[in-house]
Motif scaffolding. Structure first.
Motif, PDB file in Angstrom:
ATOM      1  N   VAL A  78     -23.712  -6.603   3.712  1.00  0.00           N
ATOM      2  CA  VAL A  78     -25.036  -5.903   3.235  1.00  0.00           C
ATOM      3  C   VAL A  78     -26.092  -6.530   4.183  1.00  0.00           C
ATOM      4  O   VAL A  78     -26.750  -5.603   4.785  1.00  0.00           O
ATOM      5  N   LEU A  79     -26.097  -7.605   4.339  1.00  0.00           N
ATOM      6  CA  LEU A  79     -27.290  -8.364   5.200  1.00  0.00           C
ATOM      7  C   LEU A  79     -26.780  -8.953   6.449  1.00  0.00           C
ATOM      8  O   LEU A  79     -25.922  -9.943   6.093  1.00  0.00           O
ATOM      9  N   THR A  80     -26.918  -8.248   7.545  1.00  0.00           N
ATOM     10  CA  THR A  80     -26.226  -9.132   8.850  1.00  0.00           C
ATOM     11  C   THR A  80     -27.336  -9.192   9.878  1.00  0.00           C
ATOM     12  O   THR A  80     -27.008  -9.312  10.930  1.00  0.00           O
ATOM     13  N   GLY A  81     -28.648  -9.393   9.492  1.00  0.00           N
ATOM     14  CA  GLY A  81     -29.656  -9.749  10.490  1.00  0.00           C
ATOM     15  C   GLY A  81     -29.481 -10.868  11.078  1.00  0.00           C
ATOM     16  O   GLY A  81     -28.696 -11.742  10.494  1.00  0.00           O
ATOM     17  N   PRO A  82     -29.966 -11.316  12.320  1.00  0.00           N
ATOM     18  CA  PRO A  82     -29.904 -12.522  12.825  1.00  0.00           C
ATOM     19  C   PRO A  82     -29.969 -13.648  12.142  1.00  0.00           C
ATOM     20  O   PRO A  82     -29.078 -14.678  12.258  1.00  0.00           O
ATOM     21  N   GLU A  83     -30.991 -13.483  11.069  1.00  0.00           N
ATOM     22  CA  GLU A  83     -31.101 -14.710  10.185  1.00  0.00           C
ATOM     23  C   GLU A  83     -30.452 -14.785   8.935  1.00  0.00           C
ATOM     24  O   GLU A  83     -30.419 -15.905   8.176  1.00  0.00           O
ATOM     25  N   ALA A  84     -29.673 -13.704   8.692  1.00  0.00           N
ATOM     26  CA  ALA A  84     -29.054 -13.700   7.331  1.00  0.00           C
ATOM     27  C   ALA A  84     -27.886 -14.819   7.241  1.00  0.00           C
ATOM     28  O   ALA A  84     -28.226 -15.524   6.145  1.00  0.00           O
ATOM     29  N   TRP A  85     -27.130 -15.261   8.115  1.00  0.00           N
ATOM     30  CA  TRP A  85     -25.968 -16.159   7.660  1.00  0.00           C
ATOM     31  C   TRP A  85     -26.727 -17.480   7.558  1.00  0.00           C
ATOM     32  O   TRP A  85     -26.520 -18.128   6.472  1.00  0.00           O
ATOM     33  N   GLY A  86     -27.339 -17.761   8.355  1.00  0.00           N
ATOM     34  CA  GLY A  86     -28.087 -19.093   8.373  1.00  0.00           C
ATOM     35  C   GLY A  86     -29.028 -19.496   7.392  1.00  0.00           C
ATOM     36  O   GLY A  86     -29.151 -20.464   6.825  1.00  0.00           O
TER      37      GLY A  86
ATOM     38  N   ASN B 192     -40.917 -11.860  12.179  1.00  0.00           N
ATOM     39  CA  ASN B 192     -39.662 -11.797  12.627  1.00  0.00           C
ATOM     40  C   ASN B 192     -38.742 -11.518  11.763  1.00  0.00           C
ATOM     41  O   ASN B 192     -37.483 -12.004  11.786  1.00  0.00           O
ATOM     42  N   ASP B 193     -39.042 -10.699  10.727  1.00  0.00           N
ATOM     43  CA  ASP B 193     -38.016 -10.398   9.510  1.00  0.00           C
ATOM     44  C   ASP B 193     -37.361  -9.231   9.878  1.00  0.00           C
ATOM     45  O   ASP B 193     -37.770  -8.296  10.358  1.00  0.00           O
ATOM     46  N   SER B 194     -36.062  -9.440  10.075  1.00  0.00           N
ATOM     47  CA  SER B 194     -35.095  -8.025  10.474  1.00  0.00           C
ATOM     48  C   SER B 194     -34.374  -7.452   9.275  1.00  0.00           C
ATOM     49  O   SER B 194     -33.753  -6.484   9.500  1.00  0.00           O
ATOM     50  N   ILE B 195     -34.733  -8.158   8.001  1.00  0.00           N
ATOM     51  CA  ILE B 195     -33.975  -7.372   7.041  1.00  0.00           C
ATOM     52  C   ILE B 195     -34.989  -6.447   6.126  1.00  0.00           C
ATOM     53  O   ILE B 195     -34.516  -5.231   5.914  1.00  0.00           O
TER      54      ILE B 195
ATOM     55  N   PHE C   8     -53.213  -8.277   2.770  1.00  0.00           N
ATOM     56  CA  PHE C   8     -51.828  -8.651   3.526  1.00  0.00           C
ATOM     57  C   PHE C   8     -51.993  -9.768   4.535  1.00  0.00           C
ATOM     58  O   PHE C   8     -52.994  -9.727   5.192  1.00  0.00           O
ATOM     59  N   THR C   9     -50.808 -10.353   4.558  1.00  0.00           N
ATOM     60  CA  THR C   9     -50.751 -11.462   5.445  1.00  0.00           C
ATOM     61  C   THR C   9     -49.449 -11.461   6.066  1.00  0.00           C
ATOM     62  O   THR C   9     -48.608 -11.333   5.432  1.00  0.00           O
ATOM     63  N   LEU C  10     -49.602 -11.625   7.216  1.00  0.00           N
ATOM     64  CA  LEU C  10     -48.423 -11.615   8.198  1.00  0.00           C
ATOM     65  C   LEU C  10     -48.173 -12.988   8.573  1.00  0.00           C
ATOM     66  O   LEU C  10     -49.003 -13.568   9.511  1.00  0.00           O
ATOM     67  N   HIS C  11     -46.961 -13.570   8.387  1.00  0.00           N
ATOM     68  CA  HIS C  11     -46.506 -15.139   8.932  1.00  0.00           C
ATOM     69  C   HIS C  11     -45.815 -14.767  10.129  1.00  0.00           C
ATOM     70  O   HIS C  11     -44.885 -13.847  10.155  1.00  0.00           O
ATOM     71  N   ALA C  12     -45.403 -15.749  10.839  1.00  0.00           N
ATOM     72  CA  ALA C  12     -44.649 -15.638  12.014  1.00  0.00           C
ATOM     73  C   ALA C  12     -43.083 -16.201  11.824  1.00  0.00           C
ATOM     74  O   ALA C  12     -42.226 -16.650  12.258  1.00  0.00           O
ATOM     75  N   SER C  13     -42.536 -15.750  10.303  1.00  0.00           N
ATOM     76  CA  SER C  13     -41.529 -15.981   9.612  1.00  0.00           C
ATOM     77  C   SER C  13     -40.305 -15.068   9.814  1.00  0.00           C
ATOM     78  O   SER C  13     -40.630 -13.922   9.864  1.00  0.00           O
ATOM     79  N   ASP C  14     -39.034 -15.410   9.571  1.00  0.00           N
ATOM     80  CA  ASP C  14     -38.188 -14.307   9.452  1.00  0.00           C
ATOM     81  C   ASP C  14     -38.031 -14.224   7.927  1.00  0.00           C
ATOM     82  O   ASP C  14     -38.870 -14.670   7.168  1.00  0.00           O
ATOM     83  N   HIS C  15     -36.801 -13.427   7.331  1.00  0.00           N
ATOM     84  CA  HIS C  15     -36.697 -13.054   6.094  1.00  0.00           C
ATOM     85  C   HIS C  15     -36.435 -14.244   5.260  1.00  0.00           C
ATOM     86  O   HIS C  15     -36.925 -14.277   4.254  1.00  0.00           O
ATOM     87  N   PHE C  16     -35.814 -15.248   5.577  1.00  0.00           N
ATOM     88  CA  PHE C  16     -35.570 -16.381   4.861  1.00  0.00           C
ATOM     89  C   PHE C  16     -36.087 -17.844   4.985  1.00  0.00           C
ATOM     90  O   PHE C  16     -36.338 -18.586   4.169  1.00  0.00           O
ATOM     91  N   GLN C  17     -36.775 -17.704   6.081  1.00  0.00           N
ATOM     92  CA  GLN C  17     -37.766 -19.039   6.351  1.00  0.00           C
ATOM     93  C   GLN C  17     -38.847 -19.498   5.266  1.00  0.00           C
ATOM     94  O   GLN C  17     -38.999 -20.464   5.061  1.00  0.00           O
ATOM     95  N   PRO C  18     -39.558 -18.397   4.743  1.00  0.00           N
ATOM     96  CA  PRO C  18     -40.672 -18.711   3.569  1.00  0.00           C
ATOM     97  C   PRO C  18     -39.923 -19.579   2.574  1.00  0.00           C
ATOM     98  O   PRO C  18     -40.539 -20.205   1.611  1.00  0.00           O
ATOM     99  N   TYR C  19     -38.676 -19.941   2.535  1.00  0.00           N
ATOM    100  CA  TYR C  19     -37.947 -20.489   1.091  1.00  0.00           C
ATOM    101  C   TYR C  19     -37.760 -22.083   1.509  1.00  0.00           C
ATOM    102  O   TYR C  19     -37.605 -22.926   0.545  1.00  0.00           O
ATOM    103  N   TYR C  20     -37.952 -22.455   2.834  1.00  0.00           N
ATOM    104  CA  TYR C  20     -37.729 -23.897   3.111  1.00  0.00           C
ATOM    105  C   TYR C  20     -38.562 -24.398   4.231  1.00  0.00           C
ATOM    106  O   TYR C  20     -39.117 -23.389   5.361  1.00  0.00           O
ATOM    107  N   GLY C  21     -38.720 -25.555   4.403  1.00  0.00           N
ATOM    108  CA  GLY C  21     -39.366 -26.278   5.986  1.00  0.00           C
ATOM    109  C   GLY C  21     -40.911 -25.753   5.740  1.00  0.00           C
ATOM    110  O   GLY C  21     -41.373 -25.655   4.861  1.00  0.00           O
ATOM    111  N   ASP C  22     -41.282 -25.672   7.155  1.00  0.00           N
ATOM    112  CA  ASP C  22     -42.706 -25.807   7.407  1.00  0.00           C
ATOM    113  C   ASP C  22     -43.224 -24.093   6.991  1.00  0.00           C
ATOM    114  O   ASP C  22     -44.319 -24.139   6.302  1.00  0.00           O
ATOM    115  N   PHE C  23     -42.475 -23.105   7.006  1.00  0.00           N
ATOM    116  CA  PHE C  23     -42.713 -21.855   6.390  1.00  0.00           C
ATOM    117  C   PHE C  23     -42.916 -21.777   5.060  1.00  0.00           C
ATOM    118  O   PHE C  23     -43.764 -21.044   4.424  1.00  0.00           O
ATOM    119  N   LEU C  24     -42.000 -22.770   4.186  1.00  0.00           N
ATOM    120  CA  LEU C  24     -42.309 -22.683   2.833  1.00  0.00           C
ATOM    121  C   LEU C  24     -43.494 -23.199   2.466  1.00  0.00           C
ATOM    122  O   LEU C  24     -44.383 -22.711   1.498  1.00  0.00           O
TER     123      LEU C  24
END
Length: 293
Positions: A183-191, A239-242, A260-276
């Protein structure tokens, strides 16, 4: 932080929930949280802990057929079933004596980011909404996919529906690498999902009933955006491809009181690290303005 098991019933099935309370204060505001596509509530703990540390109560729940909740077949993603679970969860949390149900915030991410918009448009008495990287248009998400993938997903969904008649449901992977039938195969999905799995204390299965492919195109929360009257924070990723940041911005523009706020993150980065950390700072600033402690 105090952790209390607090389940509720949705359409005759038990949905597992956890109430997290701060160490000080009586009847704090409460943030109701549920995960996005095919996740479990444990994946939200990094966000939830920070909210509780800031003085808010948090209520996390699993949808039917996921996590610790009841429901067969398992791994059944259906946005319209999810909305029923949200209705039941809101009623349940309103009844809890430990929190102030009049200062309730609905928090959703990805698929559930669209759910909280739909809930607010239904007129639930809530104080505010936070929708992170939300799926606001299933139709737009599908239109962004290659035609061959859409065809293969549709056929898999039809196979699942046919198999369900004889007790043989058909599953697809939730995430895959680009080119996989998932279902989800964007560049950031697997990692990205690997990062989320590391958060979960227990197994998580990379599978979902294929019938979801037939439901997502029909699920378009942006059509409910004009009905949202409470203060709403919409966060999207450049950078969200999902899911589409542009559609999220458009949905926010239709709401009566949205930021509305736009961050420089992909779809999963808000869950961990600096983007969290960036994500949480943005949300806490919004909460301090909208929901007094």
């Amino acid at each position: 932080m105090k952790n209390i098991d607090s389940s509720f019933e949705s359409k005759g099935l038990r949905c597992a929930g956890t109430l997290l309370l701060p160490g000080q204060g009586e009847c704090p505001p409460v943030i109701v949280m549920a995960h996005g596509f095919a996740g479990v509530r444990a994946m939200l703990m990094p966000h939830a802990r920070r909210f509780v540390e800031a003085g808010y109560a948090v209520y996390l729940f699993d949808y039917r057929s996921f996590g610790d909740s009841e429901g067969q077949p398992r791994h059944w993603v259906d946005p319209f079933r999810h909305l029923e679970d949200w209705d039941a969860a809101i009623r349940h949390v309103k009844s809890l004596p430990q929190v102030d149900g009049e200062r309730m915030v609905l928090w959703g991410t990805s698929l559930s980011g669209g759910h909280v918009v739909c809930m607010a448009a239904r007129g639930h008495r809530i104080a505010a909404v936070i929708a992170g990287h939300p799926l606001m248009s299933g139709l737009a998400a599908v239109a962004h996919m290659p035609f061959l993938k859409v065809l293969r997903l549709t056929l898999a969904g039809l196979r699942d529906l046919a198999g369900s008649l004889i007790g043989r449901p058909h599953y697809l992977p939730v995430v895959g690498r680009p080119g996989d039938l998932a279902v989800l195969t964007g560049p950031e999905a697997w990692g990205g999902m690997q990062q989320l799995q590391a958060i979960v204390d227990g197994p998580w299965e990379n599978k979902v009933l294929a019938r979801v492919a037939l439901k997502i195109p029909r699920y378009n929360p942006i059509r409910k955006a004009r009905g949202v009257r409470v203060p709403t924070l919409v966060i999207a990723g450049a950078n969200d491809s999902i899911v589409s940041a542009q559609v999220a911005r458009k949905a926010a523009g239709r709401m009566a009181d949205a930021r509305f706020t736009l961050h420089a993150s992909d779809h999963f980065q808000p869950y961990y690290g600096d983007f969290l950390e960036e994500n949480v700072r943005t949300q806490l600033a919004f909460l301090r303005k909208q929901v007094a402690l």
